[in-house]
Each structure stands twice: as structure tokens, then as C-alpha cells.
Write an enzyme that holds these catalytic residues in place. Structure first.
Site, PDB file in Angstrom:
ATOM      1  CG  HIS A 112     -10.227  -5.504  -5.523  1.00 20.97           C
ATOM      2  ND1 HIS A 112     -11.686  -5.680  -5.226  1.00 20.97           N
ATOM      3  CD2 HIS A 112      -9.615  -5.023  -4.727  1.00 20.97           C
ATOM      4  CE1 HIS A 112     -11.626  -5.225  -3.888  1.00 20.97           C
ATOM      5  NE2 HIS A 112     -10.146  -4.765  -3.533  1.00 20.97           N
ATOM      6  CE  LYS A 141      -3.947  -2.288   0.221  1.00 13.22           C
ATOM      7  NZ  LYS A 141      -4.907  -2.362  -0.868  1.00 13.22           N
TER       8      LYS A 141
END
Length: 362
Positions: free
Chosen positions: A293, A162
Site C-alpha cells: 500500500h 474506492k
């Protein structure tokens, strides 16, 4: 065969430590199911998002579905999706997605085939990346590097971290540390979860190009198609997006704006398996790849089914304290860093209700 009953179930359990991405913090794991039952005893399991609107939408849709043949997925999708009222975007489309996944589970069980073979069976195992690298209290550069090194020891040939929750210079250092930890041969992906304006995303992209980034995911807000294009025009890093996009029409618009090279289409969000396959075909016609995803349990089938399935997102046990207990059988990495779809009829998800029941919330 007809649908006789549709049941929703929602579960929640806490994480030992909250995890944070570019914009959001998650203290709990939420898990939701739709169980589509039939008069022939075949039950389809649909994976969902849960919540009041999701649940209410499914209640609204039940009269349109009960008494219908679950194998007629196109007919039932058209009955559910009435965009003036329901399903154009947002949580109502997610509810349609959950039901549709359950219908495809039934369809594959009736055919006595794993879902990926019913859909096309392009390959029997799929390239995979391990998703992680979240921000957590007490997780510094040393701990981040250790997590990534463990991923590689497990067989990962690609990993994702991230970015976006800290200043750009700090994220650049995190990326440098991760690249050093995993070496030059493992693919490195970064995911901002829409944290940036396009010009800030350009700043980050230019500073991390030297670290051979495989893709830059969701750099800007989902509807900022122009921002995606501006960024793509100013970096050599491929742009990936689409986890928050809905139906074939949303992906049509991404293509029209030349917003991304890779689509992170999510069957649990965009409209289910029925709509995912249309998005995959649309992307293929434009020489674009699909890298879904979210939930590996449904997407391993979809990546394996199509020729433009690029790579599968995979979550290991450090993401979810209930990993390995949710289902009676859990997908695991192969030694070569791939994942193989279950070789059973349907999707191959068999919830462990005896374990789950203590966490049920709705």
C-alpha cells in the site's frame, strides 16, 4: 561511519478538490521526511507520516541512534522497538519505519547499489496498478469512466477504485461503469478502506463477482480477522488487507486467521524496510503475495526485490497537485504498464527542497 544528526521535515499543500474513500475525506496532501546525516557526508532520506506523535517519537529515539553505525539496521531496529514502551503499533511504529527507511537509503548508498538490488534484485520492473476512483464533488459516472479510460491510455494494465461511501447498489453501478470503460483485459481492484461489516461486504462481493474483480481490499476493520475470513469463505474474489497492520507479528496473526490472500504491507507503517522484508519472507513461506500500500517511491524497490511481489500501487498526477515537483526525478509508467526502480544508489528519492520550502509546516 556514524549517525551525527536526525532531522524531521513536514510539508502540507491543499488539493483543488477534496477526495473521499470509504470512510475518510482528505483536503490536503501531507508529506514528511526524516533526514539521517552521517560523519561521512552520506544522507539517508526516510519517508514518513508526520504529526506531533511521529515527531516526538523521533526526538525520543535520537539519543539511541546518534553515534551509531547506520549500516547496522538490525541492531538499530532492536534499539528502537521496545514494545512495552514504544513501537508495538500505531504512530510510534510509523516513526520507527521512517528512520529505518532512511537507514536503508544510507546502506544502499554505501554499497553503491539501488535498494532493490541490495535487497535481492528479483526483477528490474514491476507490474503496476493506478490507484484512483475516489469520490469527489461533481464526479459522476461519466467523470469516473473518463478517469479510468485515461488510466488505460496511459498504459495501465490494472486500476483501482474506492467503494464503501455510498449505498451498495450505487457502488455496484460504479463498478459496472468502470468495467465497461476499461474493457475485459484490464484488472479491476476495489478498495473499501474498512467501510463495511463483514455481512455487508459479502453483499457487495456477491453482486460484483460478475465484473471479474482482481481483489477486494480492506473490506472490514483491520482487527476483524474473523470478518475477513468469513467474507473470504463466501466469495471468489481474493481478499487483500494489511495496510494498517504492524510488524511481522500482525501479519503472523492475519495468516493464522486465514484472513487474506494478498498482503498490502506498507513499509512506512509496519516497521520500515527491515520489518517489511521479514513480512515478505513470512508471506512467501505461506504462498501468499505482497502488494504494498502507498508510496510508490519506496515500494517499487521492495516489490522488485522479492519473488512474491505481486503488483505496485501507483498514484498519478490527478491524486496530488504537486506530482512531478516533489522530487527532482519522478517515477513514471513504462509503456507496458510497469514501473522500474531508479537505477541509482539508494532509494533514489531526491526531494526538491526549493519547491517544497513554501509548504513547510514543521
Amino acid at each position: 561511519m556514524i549517525i551525527t544528526e536526525i532531522i524531521t521535515e513536514e510539508y502540507r499543500w491543499p488539493r483543488a478538490r477534496p477526495i473521499t474513500n470509504g470512510l475518510h475525506t482528505y483536503t490536503d496532501v501531507e508529506f514528511a521526511l526524516v533526514r539521517v546525516r552521517t560523519d561521512e557526508g552520506i544522507e539517508g532520506i526516510g519517508l514518513g507520516s508526520g504529526g506531533d506523535i511521529w515527531r516526538a517519537t523521533i526526538e525520543h529515539l535520537k539519543p539511541l541512534l546518534i553515534g551509531q553505525d547506520p549500516v547496522n539496521v538490525e541492531r538499530l531496529w532492536a534499539r528502537m522497538w521496545v514494545p512495552k514502551l514504544i513501537g508495538r503499533r500505531g504512530l510510534t511504529t510509523r516513526a520507527i519505519s521512517s528512520i529505518d527507511i532512511g537507514l536503508w537509503d544510507i546502506r544502499a548508498k554505501v554499497a553503491n547499489l539501488p535498494l532493490y538490488k541490495l535487497l535481492g534484485g528479483y526483477r528490474d520492473s514491476v507490474p503496476t496498478y493506478i490507484a484512483g476512483g475516489y469520490y469527489e464533488d461533481g464526479k459522476g459516472l461519466k467523470e469516473l469512466a473518463a478517469e479510468m479510460e485515461e488510466n488505460v491510455r496511459l498504459g495501465a494494465r490494472a486500476i483501482k477504485i474506492k467503494v464503501g461511501a455510498v449505498p451498495i447498489a450505487e457502488d455496484v453501478e460504479r463498478i459496472r461503469v468502470v468495467r465497461d470503460a476499461i474493457g475485459p483485459e484490464v484488472k479491476l481492484l476495489v478498495d473499501a478502506n474498512c467501510a463495511y461489516r463483514w455481512y455487508d461486504a459479502v453483499q457487495l462481493a456477491r453482486r460484483i463477482e460478475r465484473y471479474d474483480i482482481f481483489w477486494f481490499e480492506e473490506p472490514v476493520a483491520p482487527d476483524d480477522y474473523a470478518g475477513h475470513r468469513k467474507l473470504a469463505n463466501q466469495t471468489i474474489i481474493p481478499i487483500a488487507t494489511g495496510e494498517n497492520e504492524y510488524t511481522r507479528y500482525g501479519f503472523r496473526d492475519l495468516i493464522a486467521h486465514e484472513a487474506a490472500a494478498i498482503f498490502n504491507a506498507d513499509a512506512k507503517i509496519l516497521g520500515g524496510v527491515t520489518e517489511f522484508m521479514k513480512v515478505a519472507a513470512l508471506a512467501q513461506a505461506n504462498d501468499l503475495d505482497i502488494a504494498p500500500h502507498g508510496s510508490q517511491d519506496i515500494h517499487v524497490h521492495l516489490v522488485a526485490a522479492i519473488p512474491n511481489g505481486l503488483i505496485l500501487e501507483y498514484y498519478r498526477e490527478n491524486f496530488d497537485p504537486m506530482w512531478g515537483e516533489i522530487y527532482r526525478d519522478t517515477l513514471v509508467l513504462n509503456k507496458d504498464g510497469t514501473v522500474s526502480p531508479p537505477n541509482v544508489a539508494g532509494i533514489g528519492v531526491d526531494p526538491n527542497y526549493d519547491v517544497l520550502k513554501q509548504y513547510r509546516v514543521a
